[in-house]
Structures are given as C-alpha cells and as structure tokens.
Motif scaffolding. Structure first.
Motif, mmCIF file in Angstrom:
data_model
loop_
_atom_site.group_PDB
_atom_site.id
_atom_site.type_symbol
_atom_site.label_atom_id
_atom_site.label_comp_id
_atom_site.label_asym_id
_atom_site.label_seq_id
_atom_site.Cartn_x
_atom_site.Cartn_y
_atom_site.Cartn_z
ATOM 1 N N ARG A 144 0.511 -1.202 -0.035
ATOM 2 C CA ARG A 144 -0.610 0.180 0.257
ATOM 3 C C ARG A 144 0.683 1.548 -0.032
ATOM 4 N N HIS A 145 1.998 1.418 0.946
ATOM 5 C CA HIS A 145 2.807 2.595 0.517
ATOM 6 C C HIS A 145 3.902 2.262 0.232
ATOM 7 N N GLY A 146 4.643 1.241 -0.613
ATOM 8 C CA GLY A 146 5.689 0.840 -1.617
ATOM 9 C C GLY A 146 7.240 1.048 -0.488
ATOM 10 N N LEU A 147 6.358 0.661 0.485
ATOM 11 C CA LEU A 147 8.335 0.290 1.262
ATOM 12 C C LEU A 147 8.421 -0.751 2.327
ATOM 13 N N TRP A 148 9.555 -0.999 2.707
ATOM 14 C CA TRP A 148 9.512 -2.338 3.678
ATOM 15 C C TRP A 148 9.730 -1.908 4.872
ATOM 16 N N ARG A 149 8.623 -2.791 5.251
ATOM 17 C CA ARG A 149 8.540 -2.551 7.234
ATOM 18 C C ARG A 149 9.862 -3.431 7.714
ATOM 19 N N ILE A 150 10.612 -3.064 8.370
ATOM 20 C CA ILE A 150 11.815 -4.117 9.181
ATOM 21 C C ILE A 150 11.682 -3.597 10.853
ATOM 22 N N PHE A 194 9.053 -9.891 -4.633
ATOM 23 C CA PHE A 194 10.277 -8.553 -3.758
ATOM 24 C C PHE A 194 10.549 -7.576 -4.579
ATOM 25 N N PRO A 195 9.642 -6.947 -3.811
ATOM 26 C CA PRO A 195 9.799 -5.824 -4.952
ATOM 27 C C PRO A 195 10.827 -5.059 -4.363
ATOM 28 N N ASN A 196 11.899 -3.828 -5.043
ATOM 29 C CA ASN A 196 13.059 -2.778 -4.065
ATOM 30 C C ASN A 196 13.844 -3.919 -2.701
ATOM 31 N N ALA A 209 9.423 4.605 -8.067
ATOM 32 C CA ALA A 209 9.828 4.113 -6.314
ATOM 33 C C ALA A 209 9.860 3.396 -6.038
ATOM 34 N N VAL A 210 8.741 2.221 -7.508
ATOM 35 C CA VAL A 210 9.304 0.830 -6.672
ATOM 36 C C VAL A 210 9.758 0.236 -8.185
ATOM 37 N N LEU A 211 10.361 -0.735 -8.210
ATOM 38 C CA LEU A 211 10.631 -1.755 -9.417
ATOM 39 C C LEU A 211 10.628 -3.423 -8.166
ATOM 40 N N GLU A 212 9.937 -4.200 -9.914
ATOM 41 C CA GLU A 212 10.073 -5.235 -8.865
ATOM 42 C C GLU A 212 10.359 -6.018 -10.373
#
Length: 613
Positions: free
Chosen positions: A175-181, A438-440, A476-479
């Motif tokens: 949804r936000h185009g990021l990794w939650r770590i 696994f984008p980005n 912003a995102v590459l897959e």
C-alpha cells in the motif's frame, strides 16, 4: 579462511556447539532521525534523484517508524562497499544494520589460528580503495578486518551504521510502497532493502549423536575460543575444507595430539605466498598506477583459471596434475597419500591452497581419520569407520549455511511469502540480484553470484554498480518480472550443466540438496558477470512512480532486456581496476607487476572467503 563477505544479520545457527555468550556490547549511537542527511552533489554514480527531501523535513510513515531511503543488512565487504559508493555519490539517506558489535563481516568473526585469505590481497580489496601496503601476497585475516574498519571510518560511514542491531523481520507494505523492518533495536521503514549478509555468516554444524554430552570445549572455527588453551591437549578437528587446511598446521605445532575427521579428501595446490618488502610497499604508495597494473595482472591470471571448471577439459587435467604432484612431493607414506587422494574431479569441491597442510597431516602429532565424526560420549569421539578417540576438545571446521540463507526466513514479499518459501527448491534471482515478488529488494552475494576462480570482491562491486543504477531510476518501486527471473535462471542452469560442479562426481556446498541445482557459482568469468550485470537495465522490471505503486504499476517495457546474452567469457571487458575506480592506470614497471603477482601456476581459489569443508 576464505574471504569475503559478510555482515551478519540473521539467525545465529550455532546451536549446541558454541559456548560463547551472545553479544552484549551495545554501543551508543545517534538517535534515528526521520532520515540521515540526503543533501549533496548528485554525482555520476547516483544521477537523477534530486527530488529527495532535505534532512530537515520529516516524512510520516505508518506507525511513525524511523524512515530511511535504503536499509543495508550487514557490514562486511558488501555492506561497506555499497555504503562507500552511496556516500561518495552524495547520498546520505541510508542505514547499515549490523548484528555484531563491530564491522568486518566474516573477517571479524573468523579469528582462528592461521586464518588468511586465499586470494591475493591486491585483488581481494576494493578497486576504488586500493591499499599499497599489504603485508603479504595473501593477507592474514586480521589485516583484512582492519582494512574494512579503516574503510568504514575514513569514508565517513560510522554515522550510518547501527551496530548490535539484528534484523528480525522485513515485510513489504504494498500500500505504501516500502519495507517495514523490525530490528533488535527498534523499527524502521525503507523504500529499498539490500541484503549484504553474504553466505559465510551462519556456521554450519553436522548432526552428531551425543554432542551435548561432550565434556570438553567444543566450538566452530568462526567462533574461536581464545580463552581455551589447546597446548598439549588432544584436539579433534571436524572437516577438511579451507579453514581446516589453515588451522591444522597451527594446531600440530602446539597440541599434544590432533585427530582430523575427513569425510572426503580435498585437492590442495601450492600457496605462492611471501611478505612484501618495505621498498615494494613504498613503491606502490608512490605509484598508484603500478598498484592498479598489479591488480589487473592478478585479475587476468585468475580469470584464466575458469577454464579448469569445464568437465573433462585439458585445463582441469593440468590442474589435477599440479595438485597430485604437490601431494606426492609432501607425503612419502603411500598409504597416507592414498587416503589424501580425492576420488572426484578437481574443482567439483573447492580447491585449497597450502604449503603446510600435507606436512602437518604426515607429522607424528596428527592422525588422519578417513571418515566423518559420528557420535560422542563424554570425552570419546567415534568415527563412521568405528574408530574411536579420546579427546579434550572438538573444533568444527564445517563451513557455513550457503544454499539456505537464514536471513531469507525473515523477509516477506508482496504476496505474503517469505524469501525462504520462494527459494524452497533453490535460490534464484534475476541478474543474481533481484527476486520476483520482492519489490525493491536487492540481494548481494546470493544466487549464482560467487566464483570458483577469482575474487568475490569483483562480483560484489559489479552488483553494487547494478544497485546504484536501480536506485537512480525515477520509479519509486521496481519489481523484476517472473519471466525474466525464470529465463535468467534457466540460462545459467544450462551453462552450469557441463561444469565440474555438476559432473565432477562429488557432493559439495555449491549444490542445493533439495533440488540438486548449483545455486552459488556464476558459470563464467568475472568479466562476463560484469558485462552482463554491471549496468542496470529497467526493461525486465515493473516500475511505478506512485507510492501505492503495486496497484497502479505499469510495465516499463514488454521488450526483452537489452542486456547481452550469456557468455561464459568476455574478452573485451575492461581491466579489473578500471570500471570501479576513477584513475586510469598506466603500465607499471615490469618488475613491480611481477613482484606483486604470484607465478602463473598459482590457481586462485573460490573467491577468497573462509572456506567450508
């Protein structure tokens, strides 16, 4: 030991065997800001991303976790190298998380007696940060660890490094185009996740019946117990890989008795090592072009060794003759020589280099047990042959988890699958770096990105260049597409089919036991890897500029990638020092190049890392 990699960010994996405490040192570091300083020159290595916010802005993200553009897992060669290239390009918005209390990766962890690299130091170092004053042709492990510490310090990476910080989980938020770590020291979000933990970070230990009952100290070479005095003791060494070949001669000089448990005999060739003279070190410091030329000569000599990896080749036969001649010269006893003669094709397992191992095994102090350790009771160790030995200590020189990387269990992609699930039949990645679903995410020193003949650092630098190209892309995102990854993997599987790794008649750590695939080694030269994967090509990627990228993504291209087709060799590639460093090296004096270059008969081994059994 062999080289490279690592920063360790995953499950410990040491189990019952290691008796050392967990890291307790928790160095203080600046509080996480919303992101480190991102201002600076655009730079030729990181063009196009001038839209990044300044360091005074605050970006809000889900659950208000600290946010950074790039999180790098591991502070070994790969993590430090990528960090240096990012900072030199003016990019500050990244964090390197490292589970240990210091940088250095496998060279920080491996401190056993005799540990050293099996790739010449002038080649086993960054092309963009060459060192003129290596002490020896093959550097001791402690010197390589100091080189990495110095690089991190002098290149200004320390504010970007979070020590004693272990990756616990990383989950893609579509949804936000990021990794939650999630880490052991707090949560982060990041647009991009790079795993630089390598394949020599998780010690591999055999399943030995009764190991917990052993009365003496027991430990892996990667967790050496410096508090244990082995002088005069009866020591069992399990394994005969690169670490064992370095360790056994040292133990033979101090222990009362050494028993070497050998499942299969390794091929061992001469080690043409020597100390550099003070005048040579001064010359290289005064003439950087000579150091570059020496590196290029070493690279070319190592590349020639790839021909030995072809099943049934003349080059392989010559390499085998070199190894067996070395054995015959060093071991007079015909029965011992028979036990030390491998029964598979040379190169099927890692070929080792040593001038002292055979002599040590032939000495009165050492007993060669030609079978695996099977069981232990108190102080007695029993081999698969039925022979048993009374021992005071056990050392496991049994290598690392290489085909099932532990960090893969902690990374969850777009469809809720972990990377371990994705790789359940063997690792794969497009350009040996990116994984569909696994984008980005960028994996350094992972699937089909190692070598059996040249320096791992060369491969790492190629992958770093690829990642920098991807980061410079405006999306912003590459897959990567599933088809691109599938075709790339099938192409390399075909290229591996006629190598000694698959046809040499052995079982090795290059092969994934679940599928039988060769998933570690690039089936070509380092120059060919650079030609194929050194420049980012967006064609096989789904790309989006939006933060809700996946739902609105559009394919950047439906055409085949512009990357060249697979070639095992690439004779037109630039010299090793040229593509990664700014100076153009002019020819050095012949004497200087020869002084730094081992004779052509010296085969450089698997990429320089601390080796496996």
């Amino acid at each position: 030991m062999t080289a490279d990699n690592g920063g360790h960010a995953g499950v410990s994996g040491r189990g019952d065997y290691a008796e050392h405490p967990e890291h307790t040192e928790r160095p203080e570091h600046p509080e996480h800001t919303s992101h480190p300083d991102t201002e600076g020159p655009e730079g030729p290595e990181y063009p196009g991303r001038t839209e990044r916010p300044s360091h005074t802005e605050r970006r809000e993200h889900p659950q208000h976790a600290a946010h950074t553009d790039v999180v790098i897992v591991g502070a070994g060669f790969a993590g430090i190298g990528l960090g240096i290239r990012l900072r030199r390009a003016g990019h500050r918005d990244f964090v390197i998380i490292e589970r240990a209390a210091a940088v250095g990766g496998t060279w920080r962890d491996n401190t056993y007696p005799g540990v050293a690299c099996d790739i010449p130091a002038q080649l086993y170092s960054f092309s963009f940060r060459q060192k003129p004053d290596w002490s020896r042709v093959f550097a001791p492990g402690a010197e390589i660890a100091e080189y990495l510490r110095e690089a991190a310090r002098d290149e200004g990476l320390e504010p970007n490094i979070r020590l004693s910080t272990q990756l616990q989980s990383a989950t893609w938020d579509a949804r936000h185009g990021l990794w939650r770590i999630t880490t052991s020291r707090g949560d982060l979000t990041a647009r991009v996740l790079v795993t630089a933990a390598g394949r020599l970070s998780e010690p591999r230990l055999p399943d030995v019946e009764g190991i917990a009952s052993f009365a003496g100290p027991r430990f892996h070479t990667a967790a050496w117990r410096h508090d244990v005095d082995l002088a005069g003791k009866r020591v069992g060494v399990v394994g005969t890989g690169a670490s064992a070949v370095q360790l056994v001669p040292e133990l033979a000089r101090t222990a009362g008795e050494v028993v070497v448990f050998q499942r299969s005999a390794p091929y061992v060739v001469p080690r043409d090592d020597r100390a550099f003279t003070a005048s040579e070190r001064a010359f290289f410091a005064e003439h950087p072009e000579a150091l570059g030329a020496a590196r290029d000569a070493l690279f070319a000599a190592a590349e020639a060794g790839f021909a030995q990896k072809s099943h049934g080749s003349t080059a392989a036969a010559e390499h085998r003759a070199l190894a067996l001649g070395h054995l015959e010269r060093q071991v007079a006893d015909p029965e011992l020589r028979r036990l030390l003669t491998p029964d598979y094709e040379i190169g099927c397992k890692r070929v080792l280099i040593s001038n002292t191992y055979f002599a040590a095994v032939a000495s009165p102090t050492v007993t060669l047990e030609p079978s695996a350790l099977q069981s232990v009771t108190a102080t007695r160790a029993t081999a698969a042959s039925g022979a048993s030995y009374d021992l005071d200590a056990l050392v496991f020189a049994t290598g690392f988890e290489t085909t099932e990387l532990p960090f893969s269990r902690r990374i969850t992609g777009r469809d809720g699958r972990t990377l371990a699930d994705q790789w359940m039949l063997g690792m794969s990645a497009y350009a040996s770096t990116t994984v569909h679903g696994f984008p980005n995410l960028y994996v350094v020193d992972g699937p089909l990105a190692s070598l059996g003949h040249n320096s791992a650092v060369e491969m790492i630098e190629t992958q770093i260049s690829y990642i920098l190209g991807a980061l410079a892309h405006p999306a912003a995102v590459l897959e990567v597409t599933a088809g691109a990854e599938r075709d790339y993997t099938a192409e390399l599987d075909r290229a591996s089919a006629d190598t000694v790794w698959l046809r040499g008649g052995c079982s090795s750590w290059y092969l994934d036991a679940r599928s039988g695939r060769q998933t570690l080694l690039w089936p070509g030269t380092a120059a060919a890897f650079r030609a194929r994967n050194g420049t980012f090509d967006p064609a096989p990627y789904v790309a989006s500029r939006a933060s809700t990228a996946h739902s609105s993504a559009t394919r950047s291209s439906v055409l085949p990638s512009s990357a060249p087709p697979f070639s095992a060799t690439h004779s037109s590639a630039a010299p090793s020092s040229a593509p990664h460093s700014s100076p153009t090296h002019s020819p050095a004096p012949q004497a200087a190049a020869e002084a730094a270059t081992p004779p052509p008969s010296t085969p450089h081994q698997a990429d320089g890392a601390p080796v496996l059994a």
